[in-house]
Design an enzyme around this catalytic site. Structure first.
Site, PDB file in Angstrom:
ATOM      1  N   SER A 153       0.869  -1.176   0.000  1.00 29.43           N
ATOM      2  CA  SER A 153       0.000   0.000   0.000  1.00 29.43           C
ATOM      3  C   SER A 153       0.905   1.225   0.000  1.00 29.43           C
ATOM      4  O   SER A 153       2.088   1.126   0.358  1.00 29.43           O
ATOM      5  CB  SER A 153      -0.850  -0.013   1.275  1.00 29.43           C
ATOM      6  OG  SER A 153      -1.453   1.252   1.503  1.00 29.43           O
TER       7      SER A 153
ATOM      8  N   TYR B 121      -2.110  -1.467  10.379  1.00 32.74           N
ATOM      9  CA  TYR B 121      -2.058  -1.539   8.911  1.00 32.74           C
ATOM     10  C   TYR B 121      -0.735  -0.975   8.399  1.00 32.74           C
ATOM     11  O   TYR B 121      -0.061  -1.589   7.568  1.00 32.74           O
ATOM     12  CB  TYR B 121      -3.248  -0.755   8.354  1.00 32.74           C
ATOM     13  CG  TYR B 121      -3.467  -0.889   6.865  1.00 32.74           C
ATOM     14  CD1 TYR B 121      -4.141  -1.988   6.334  1.00 32.74           C
ATOM     15  CD2 TYR B 121      -3.011   0.091   5.985  1.00 32.74           C
ATOM     16  CE1 TYR B 121      -4.364  -2.101   4.969  1.00 32.74           C
ATOM     17  CE2 TYR B 121      -3.229  -0.018   4.622  1.00 32.74           C
ATOM     18  CZ  TYR B 121      -3.905  -1.111   4.116  1.00 32.74           C
ATOM     19  OH  TYR B 121      -4.126  -1.217   2.758  1.00 32.74           O
TER      20      TYR B 121
HETATM   21  P1  NAD Z   1     -11.299  -6.357  -0.406  1.00 30.62           P
HETATM   22  O1  NAD Z   1     -11.885  -6.301   0.961  1.00 30.62           O
HETATM   23  O2  NAD Z   1     -12.148  -6.034  -1.595  1.00 30.62           O
HETATM   24  O3  NAD Z   1     -10.630  -7.776  -0.648  1.00 30.62           O
HETATM   25  C1  NAD Z   1      -9.950  -8.436   0.371  1.00 30.62           C
HETATM   26  C2  NAD Z   1      -9.860  -9.894  -0.001  1.00 30.62           C
HETATM   27  O4  NAD Z   1      -9.179 -10.562   1.060  1.00 30.62           O
HETATM   28  C3  NAD Z   1     -11.240 -10.576  -0.122  1.00 30.62           C
HETATM   29  O5  NAD Z   1     -11.172 -11.551  -1.123  1.00 30.62           O
HETATM   30  C4  NAD Z   1     -11.414 -11.231   1.244  1.00 30.62           C
HETATM   31  O6  NAD Z   1     -12.293 -12.342   1.229  1.00 30.62           O
HETATM   32  C5  NAD Z   1      -9.981 -11.648   1.506  1.00 30.62           C
HETATM   33  N1  NAD Z   1      -9.712 -11.908   2.920  1.00 30.62           N
HETATM   34  C6  NAD Z   1      -9.873 -11.097   3.986  1.00 30.62           C
HETATM   35  N2  NAD Z   1      -9.508 -11.744   5.110  1.00 30.62           N
HETATM   36  C7  NAD Z   1      -9.092 -12.974   4.727  1.00 30.62           C
HETATM   37  C8  NAD Z   1      -8.595 -14.110   5.427  1.00 30.62           C
HETATM   38  N3  NAD Z   1      -8.450 -14.123   6.764  1.00 30.62           N
HETATM   39  N4  NAD Z   1      -8.297 -15.216   4.712  1.00 30.62           N
HETATM   40  C9  NAD Z   1      -8.450 -15.250   3.362  1.00 30.62           C
HETATM   41  N5  NAD Z   1      -8.906 -14.190   2.659  1.00 30.62           N
HETATM   42  C10 NAD Z   1      -9.222 -13.079   3.341  1.00 30.62           C
HETATM   43  O7  NAD Z   1     -10.006  -5.381  -0.324  1.00 30.62           O
HETATM   44  P2  NAD Z   1      -9.136  -4.666  -1.441  1.00 30.62           P
HETATM   45  O8  NAD Z   1      -9.393  -3.216  -1.334  1.00 30.62           O
HETATM   46  O9  NAD Z   1      -9.240  -5.329  -2.765  1.00 30.62           O
HETATM   47  O10 NAD Z   1      -7.675  -4.917  -0.818  1.00 30.62           O
HETATM   48  C11 NAD Z   1      -6.814  -5.928  -1.269  1.00 30.62           C
HETATM   49  C12 NAD Z   1      -5.395  -5.598  -0.826  1.00 30.62           C
HETATM   50  O11 NAD Z   1      -5.015  -4.337  -1.360  1.00 30.62           O
HETATM   51  C13 NAD Z   1      -5.229  -5.491   0.685  1.00 30.62           C
HETATM   52  O12 NAD Z   1      -3.991  -6.031   1.080  1.00 30.62           O
HETATM   53  C14 NAD Z   1      -5.246  -3.987   0.915  1.00 30.62           C
HETATM   54  O13 NAD Z   1      -4.551  -3.616   2.078  1.00 30.62           O
HETATM   55  C15 NAD Z   1      -4.549  -3.500  -0.335  1.00 30.62           C
HETATM   56  N6  NAD Z   1      -4.829  -2.098  -0.690  1.00 30.62           N
HETATM   57  C16 NAD Z   1      -6.088  -1.675  -1.023  1.00 30.62           C
HETATM   58  C17 NAD Z   1      -6.290  -0.359  -1.390  1.00 30.62           C
HETATM   59  C18 NAD Z   1      -7.644   0.156  -1.820  1.00 30.62           C
HETATM   60  O14 NAD Z   1      -7.790   1.367  -2.031  1.00 30.62           O
HETATM   61  N7  NAD Z   1      -8.646  -0.656  -2.000  1.00 30.62           N
HETATM   62  C19 NAD Z   1      -5.219   0.530  -1.379  1.00 30.62           C
HETATM   63  C20 NAD Z   1      -3.948   0.069  -1.018  1.00 30.62           C
HETATM   64  C21 NAD Z   1      -3.775  -1.258  -0.688  1.00 30.62           C
END
Ligand code: NAD
Length: 276
Positions: free
Chosen positions: A158, A171
């Protein structure tokens, strides 16, 4: 016609640069992970999806991807907070489809609270899913990647792997941690054809973010555009969300030939946020 140009049949694999590669993408039932999994499958890779959600909806996603891209798509419901489950997921994938070539550590959760009120069990959960899971998964695939002299490890960190924001202690710690893990793994894999990189997105347009926009617009009684520009994207100079498709394309690039010498990096995909 350019005599040096490859014949059509030799050029065809360019459209499927990851043909027959075997990829695991953690946390890929929604959001960024699903975007990356779809892009890898579109590039020809066999993919293991992972994550939580409605089983029927997950099966629709799995079968839909297999049909759309003509590749094997499997699913594991392994809980990324449990090292044993992560190892079992990798073992099953290897039994089904052979050694793992590409590992994308993407699963992640967020919790926001001032440090003095931050619940210890939330700290543990964020560190387990956002950081330790990547250690367990990497450890499970690494010996085989070394032996085969090929591996691509992509850690979805991130912008918070590079800079901090208040109230996100677990985080930010986990994301800085995964950047450090990425560098160490890159060094250990460098002479074995293994690359490890961290992608550091700013705000990405996912269902969760969409909901945040709606909620904040209601809470503050302001238009959605103002929430986006002045609240969510206040730090992001380009004032737009990245898309999961953009992140998917970037991951495909890192996993293909173009990524061969890119290793140990933390690559911002944040519209200039961390350039401040
Ligand atoms: P999201 O909530 O849409 O997806 C998260 C995924 O992780 C889902 O498939 C969920 O089922 C899975 N998950 C959660 N806990 C779990 C567990 N214990 N075991 C197995 N699977 C699990 O989130 P996202 O926004 O797509 O984020 C994905 C990654 O990107 C994360 O690491 C997040 O920190 C990072 N990220 C997101 C953003 C953003 O703006 N969305 C920005 C920077 C980084």
């Amino acid at each position: 016609m350019n005599q040096m140009a490859p014949k059509t049949d030799e050029r065809a694999p360019m459209s499927r640069p990851l043909q027959d590669r075997h990829a695991i993408v953690t946390g890929s039932t929604s959001g960024i992970g699903l975007g990356i999994a779809r892009a890898l499958a579109g590039a020809g890779a066999k993919v293991v999806l992972n994550g939580f959600g409605d089983p029927q909806q997950i099966e629709r996603i799995r079968a839909g991807m297999a049909a759309e891209f003509g590749v094997d798509v499997d699913f594991s419901d392994a809980d990324m907070s449990k090292g044993g489950a992560i190892r079992a997921m990798v073992d099953e994938a290897v039994l089904r489809n052979g050694p793992v070539d590409i590992l994308v550590n993407n699963a992640g959760i967020q919790y926001v609270a001032p440090i003095e009120n931050f619940p210890a069990e939330k700290w543990d959960a964020v560190i387990a899913i956002n950081l330790s899971a990547a250690f367990h998964a990497i450890q499970s695939v690494f010996a085989s990647m070394k032996e085969r002299k090929f591996g691509r490890i992509v850690n979805v960190a991130s912008a918070h792997g590079l800079v901090a924001s208040p109230f996100k202690s677990a985080y930010v710690a986990a994301k800085h941690g995964i950047v450090g893990l990425t560098k160490t793994v890159a060094m250990e894999g460098a002479e074995f054809g293994i690359t490890a990189n961290a992608i550091c997105p700013g705000y990405v347009w996912t269902p969760l973010v969409e909901k945040q926009v709606e909620d904040q617009a209601k809470a503050h009684g302001i238009p959605r555009e103002d929430v986006v520009r002045n609240i969510l994207l206040a730090q992001q100079p380009n004032k737009r969300f990245a898309t999961v498709e953009e992140l998917g394309e970037f991951a495909v690039f890192l996993c293909g030939n173009g990524g061969t010498s890119i290793t140990g990096t933390a690559l911002p995909v944040d519209g200039g946020w961390t350039a401040h």
